[in-house]
Design an enzyme around this catalytic site. Structure first.
Site, PDB file in Angstrom:
ATOM      1  N   GLY A   1      -0.798  -1.262   6.363  1.00  0.00           N
ATOM      2  CA  GLY A   1      -0.463  -2.176   7.456  1.00  0.00           C
ATOM      3  C   GLY A   1      -1.630  -3.097   7.751  1.00  0.00           C
TER       4      GLY A   1
ATOM      5  N   ARG B   1       3.918  -0.374  -4.751  1.00  0.00           N
ATOM      6  CA  ARG B   1       3.586  -0.901  -3.429  1.00  0.00           C
ATOM      7  C   ARG B   1       2.237  -1.609  -3.394  1.00  0.00           C
ATOM      8  NH1 ARG B   1       6.769   1.354   0.510  1.00  0.00           N
ATOM      9  NH2 ARG B   1       5.225   0.808   2.072  1.00  0.00           N
TER      10      ARG B   1
ATOM     11  N   LYS C   1      12.248 -15.375 -10.605  1.00  0.00           N
ATOM     12  CA  LYS C   1      11.997 -14.292 -11.564  1.00  0.00           C
ATOM     13  C   LYS C   1      10.976 -14.756 -12.599  1.00  0.00           C
ATOM     14  CE  LYS C   1      13.171 -11.605  -9.848  1.00  0.00           C
ATOM     15  NZ  LYS C   1      13.931 -11.331  -8.667  1.00  0.00           N
TER      16      LYS C   1
ATOM     17  N   HIS D   1      16.597 -37.009  -7.276  1.00  0.00           N
ATOM     18  CA  HIS D   1      15.806 -37.446  -6.124  1.00  0.00           C
ATOM     19  C   HIS D   1      14.338 -37.042  -6.244  1.00  0.00           C
ATOM     20  CE1 HIS D   1      19.509 -38.662  -4.181  1.00  0.00           C
ATOM     21  NE2 HIS D   1      20.026 -37.527  -4.622  1.00  0.00           N
TER      22      HIS D   1
ATOM     23  N   GLU E   1      16.933 -18.101  -7.915  1.00  0.00           N
ATOM     24  CA  GLU E   1      16.554 -16.734  -8.267  1.00  0.00           C
ATOM     25  C   GLU E   1      15.982 -16.680  -9.692  1.00  0.00           C
ATOM     26  OE1 GLU E   1      15.953 -14.165  -6.790  1.00  0.00           O
ATOM     27  OE2 GLU E   1      16.186 -12.500  -8.164  1.00  0.00           O
TER      28      GLU E   1
ATOM     29  N   CYS F   1       0.851  -1.187   0.000  1.00  0.00           N
ATOM     30  CA  CYS F   1       0.000   0.000   0.000  1.00  0.00           C
ATOM     31  C   CYS F   1       0.891   1.243   0.000  1.00  0.00           C
ATOM     32  CB  CYS F   1      -0.947   0.099   1.184  1.00  0.00           C
ATOM     33  SG  CYS F   1      -2.111  -1.244   1.277  1.00  0.00           S
TER      34      CYS F   1
ATOM     35  N   LYS G   1       5.792  -4.428  -3.998  1.00  0.00           N
ATOM     36  CA  LYS G   1       7.240  -4.305  -3.870  1.00  0.00           C
ATOM     37  C   LYS G   1       7.707  -4.485  -2.436  1.00  0.00           C
ATOM     38  CE  LYS G   1      11.305  -3.206  -5.428  1.00  0.00           C
ATOM     39  NZ  LYS G   1      11.936  -4.330  -6.137  1.00  0.00           N
TER      40      LYS G   1
HETATM   41  C1  F6R Z   1      11.284 -10.883  -5.788  1.00  0.00           C
HETATM   42  C2  F6R Z   1      11.234  -9.881  -4.750  1.00  0.00           C
HETATM   43  C3  F6R Z   1      10.859 -10.312  -3.385  1.00  0.00           C
HETATM   44  C4  F6R Z   1      11.680  -9.536  -2.343  1.00  0.00           C
HETATM   45  C5  F6R Z   1      11.196  -9.870  -0.936  1.00  0.00           C
HETATM   46  C6  F6R Z   1      12.044  -9.206   0.119  1.00  0.00           C
HETATM   47  O1  F6R Z   1      11.669 -10.343  -7.015  1.00  0.00           O
HETATM   48  O2  F6R Z   1      11.467  -8.724  -4.984  1.00  0.00           O
HETATM   49  O3  F6R Z   1      11.005 -11.678  -3.215  1.00  0.00           O
HETATM   50  O4  F6R Z   1      13.019  -9.880  -2.490  1.00  0.00           O
HETATM   51  O5  F6R Z   1       9.867  -9.450  -0.792  1.00  0.00           O
HETATM   52  O6  F6R Z   1      12.005  -7.806   0.004  1.00  0.00           O
HETATM   53  P1  F6R Z   1      13.095  -6.892   0.652  1.00  0.00           P
HETATM   54  O7  F6R Z   1      14.392  -7.209   0.031  1.00  0.00           O
HETATM   55  O8  F6R Z   1      12.639  -5.502   0.363  1.00  0.00           O
HETATM   56  O9  F6R Z   1      13.113  -7.193   2.128  1.00  0.00           O
END
Ligand code: F6R
Length: 611
Positions: A100, A27, A488, A507, A484, A2, A606
């Site tokens: 929150g 966000r 992605k 396995h 990773e 948010c 994000k």
């Molecule tokens: C994936 C991604 C998330 C963040 C995770 C942790 O591309 O961006 O998995 O890595 O939410 O976020 P931070 O690093 O901001 O604590």
């Protein structure tokens, strides 16, 4: 999760808020809304993105010099117009936005329902707003006082911003656990979840702390604690330029951020790594060197992509510093009962510095006497502030929801810390130390070379975009990169993908392999190269489609793989900084080829400020 924006001052509030919401959309983008004060309170809200709200407001009377706005990532209640923020109180006199979760909202709701309150939404926010209004009514007090009383009952995390029709010259805000920045202009104030909506108006900001209330007029900012005592605001200068938060000619922030990596890695090294003098300068490490050197154990806590950086750091620290390392998901660590000793060092990794699980995990570890070292991107963020020491990653604002440049910057910082510590502990010999300093130093130029694969990867994306599943395999330092790469792909293209240590496939996962399954091998040259070549053969024998990230000069894998992405040779410790980049591009181009907005993948946000 948010985004919140608010404005009070001589400008028209709506355009300031709307622009700010667009910047904060990373966000959350389930719905958006604004409340404006102009001869009464007007609340407009809409399911969907900020652009949908904007369109729905064309032709409306939006005149106002005070207002609040919100872009939502749904927690309580589905994304819909009625669950969108701002919420209005029962009397219609108050409007509130919230970032929150109010954990005891059902209890508060039951109390209010018994008193006859009815609710228009399914949100915890509307419950809290009416709880505040009820206190105000019963105590016949100012809103500020009612808010203070209410917050003493609230369990959870929040940034709250309120407008009161009866006090049109004041905005009231409160924070616990979610971020809030106040921008101080000349005769005007701005509030936002981060500094991006503020920077074009002012560089003077105050980061509000937990359990603080801000009472804001156009020309006055008063900060108080929940005990009604005034606090002197600590005004800081923002070190952020507007260009850093714009797309700069790219169609997507994610692409821009992938292509920025030669610069972000360079920025991360700058002023720290000095190959001529064979030194690494990191004040956070240097000032706490005894603590770090004497650590019995390092525990790394993080979530998501940052956790993958932590996993790679485990391999690097154990190899170079000969210290035991554990890597924990912050969300697990915070709830179990981990054994922590006073000599333990916690490294908390976070791009945003606001991830709720990581923050609470840090607090738990601190309570038990651990020393916290934060590796954080966002300057002034909560994790940066609660850590005992730390190092910033200096990757600049990362706006695309999928983390790319922040990940490589995290790796660079973690490798530098490990090298510095290894040197102090004398657990690395001089030749290897100097060699690795040079290898790190050369990474930005090598990343530029990797990015030249751009067109080839676009073609690969087209070839594989209709895959239903994918397997990502790697060994050693490339295992976290396989994880990773898979993350992605799934978050951006919605293709199901699994990352595995290559040897583990026998396995179980090998049962998935048939002629329709793309298997991405992260197979740059390292100590396990021969082993991974054998794993590739095992997949080929079962007719899997092999896509391999390989080192320049490898003449074995191209004979077996269906497709290759070749990166420059590098030592195995720094090679992940190169091998991850084709995987970022592949995911990004597959997402784009499928017509998705890769900056705003569905269901994600994000900054995960809720648990
Ligand atoms: C994936 C991604 C998330 C963040 C995770 C942790 O591309 O961006 O998995 O890595 O939410 O976020 P931070 O690093 O901001 O604590």
């Amino acid at each position: 999760m948010c985004g919140i924006v608010a404005y009070i001052g001589p400008r028209q509030a709506y355009p300031v808020i709307l622009k700010g919401l667009k910047r904060l959309e990373y966000r959350g983008y389930d719905s958006a809304g604004v409340a404006l004060l102009n001869h009464g309170l007007k609340v407009y809200k809409k399911k969907g993105k900020v652009a949908d709200l904007e369109e729905s407001l064309i032709g409306k009377d939006l005149e106002a010099h005070a207002g609040i706005g919100h872009t939502r990532w749904a927690t309580h209640g589905e994304p819909s117009d009625r669950n969108a923020h701002p919420h209005s109180s029962a009397s219609g006199k108050l409007a509130m936005i919230h970032n929150g979760i109010i954990e005891n909202y059902t209890q508060l709701k039951t109390e209010l329902t018994k008193k006859g309150y009815q609710f228009k939404s399914d949100t915890d926010t509307e419950v809290l707003l009416n709880f505040i209004e009820d206190i105000q009514k019963n105590n016949n007090c100012e809103l500020e006082e009612a808010l203070r009383i209410a917050l003493k009952r609230v369990v959870g995390a929040y940034v709250l911003v309120l407008l009161d029709q009866d006090n049109p010259d004041t905005i009231i805000a409160a924070r616990k656990g979610s971020p809030l920045v106040i921008g101080i202009g000349k005769g005007e104030h701005f509030l936002a979840s981060d500094a991006s909506p503020i920077i074009e108006y002012t560089k003077d900001v105050v980061y509000v702390n937990d359990f603080e209330l801000a009472i804001i007029k156009a020309d006055e900012l008063v900060l108080k604690n929940l005990g009604n005592e005034k606090i002197t605001p600590f005004v800081q200068k923002l070190d952020l330029e507007l260009t850093a938060i714009e797309k700069g000619g790219y169609d997507f922030f994610m692409l821009k951020e992938i292509f920025e990596q030669p610069d972000t890695i360079f920025d991360c090294l700058r002023g720290r790594l000095d190959v001529n003098n064979r030194t690494i300068t990191m004040a956070g490490v240097q000032n706490n060197i005894e603590q770090l050197k004497n650590a019995n154990r390092i525990i790394i806590i993080a979530c998501g992509t940052s956790w993958h950086a932590g996993l790679l750091a485990e391999y690097v620290f154990e190899e170079l510093c000969r210290v035991p390392v554990e890597v924990e998901y912050a969300s697990e660590f915070r709830y179990r009962n981990p054994v922590i000793h006073a000599g333990d060092v916690i490294i908390a990794i976070s791009q945003s510095g606001e991830t709720a699980d990581t923050i609470v995990a840090i607090e738990r570890a601190k309570e038990q006497g651990a020393f916290i070292f934060g590796v954080v991107n966002v300057v002034g963020s909560s994790i940066a502030r609660i850590s005992n020491a730390g190092a910033y990653t200096h990757a600049g604002p990362e706006i695309g929801v999928a983390s790319t440049k922040a990940f490589t910057a995290q790796l660079v910082v973690l490798i530098m810390i490990a090298l510095k510590l290894a040197k102090e502990k004398k657990s690395i010999d001089d030749d290897r130390y100097v060699y690795l300093l040079n290898e790190l130093h050369n990474i930005p130029e090598k990343v530029k070379e990797v990015l030249l694969l751009d067109d080839d990867i676009k073609k690969l994306a087209d070839k594989y975009k209709n895959a239903k599943d994918a397997l990502y395999l790697g060994r050693g330092y490339n295992f976290p990169i396989a994880l990773e790469g898979a993350l992605k792909l799934k978050e951006i293209s919605y293709i199901h993908a699994e990352g595995y240590p290559a040897a583990e496939m026998k396995h179980g996962p090998i049962a998935l392999v048939d002629d329709s399954l793309p298997v991405v091998f992260v197979a740059t040259k390292d100590s396990y190269h021969q082993k991974i070549v054998s794993n590739i053969q095992e997949i080929k024998a079962r007719k899997g489609k092999v896509i391999a990230v390989i080192s320049a000069g490898d003449d074995m894998i191209p004979k077996m793989a269906d497709d290759i992405m070749m990166v420059p040779e590098a030592d195995e410790i720094v090679a992940p900084l190169l091998s991850v980049i084709p995987l970022q591009l592949l995911a990004c181009y597959i997402g784009i080829a499928k017509g998705y907005d890769v900056d705003k993948p569905r269901n994600l946000a994000k900054s995960v400020t809720v648990e």
